[in-house]
Design an enzyme around this catalytic site. Structure first.
Site: not given
Ligand SMILES: [Mg+2]
Length: 177
Positions: A8, A10
């Site tokens: 991922d 962020d």
């Molecule tokens: Mg995230």
């Protein structure tokens, strides 16, 4: 066959929350710190200021200059030498973020093939062996081995292996060699 890892963006590669808090404080005159958000989210904690939050996230350049978490570049590079590494970011949450996120990934992770960038919503469709994510909802949807990346909002989650830093990710996949 090499195993595959989806990562991922962020709050895993990028310190998104740091910039969100900074700009949220500027716009509201508040002085919130990351530690104040243990098990909390700005969105639910300050519903009266949700418009500020939405506005700052929708600025086209918001995601362009986020800080990279320490050791992320080095460890992702090392992972990419042994695993097929994909970046899976839920860009559908903020559709205006595509170009800034793409440019950010190319700047900091130039050794990754852009064909391995997955701009997605629901990560239940991501079919890699591993997913490293801070969001328990995405990890629950994922069908492979989910690894939770430590964040202030996910401290109470115990159902996944937890990593607290990129050094910790390195230990998880390579041991202490
Ligand atoms: Mg995230």
């Amino acid at each position: 066959m090499r195993k595959s890892i989806a990562i991922d963006m962020d709050e895993v590669l990028a310190d998104t929350l740091k910039k969100v808090i900074l700009q949220f404080n500027e716009r509201t005159g508040m002085s919130i710190k990351k530690e104040d958000l243990l098990e909390k989210k700005l969105r639910t904690e300050y519903p009266e200021h949700v418009n500020h939050l939405n506005e700052l996230l929708l600025e086209r350049s918001f995601f362009r200059d986020l800080e990279v978490f320490p050791d992320a570049i080095r460890v992702v590079k090392r992972l990419s030498e042994h695993y097929d590494v994909f970046i899976a970011t839920a860009a559908m949450d903020v559709p205006t973020s595509f170009d800034a996120k793409y440019a950010w990934l190319q700047e900091h992770f130039p050794f990754l093939d852009p064909q391995h960038f997955i701009f997605c919503g629901y990560k239940g469709i991501v079919a890699t062996d591993y997913l490293i994510d801070d969001n328990p909802r995405q990890l629950r949807a994922f069908k492979g081995k989910g690894i939770i990346f430590d964040a202030v909002h996910n401290q109470s989650i115990t159902e996944f292996d937890r990593v607290t830093s990129w050094q910790d990710v390195e230990r998880y996949f390579f041991g202490d060699e």
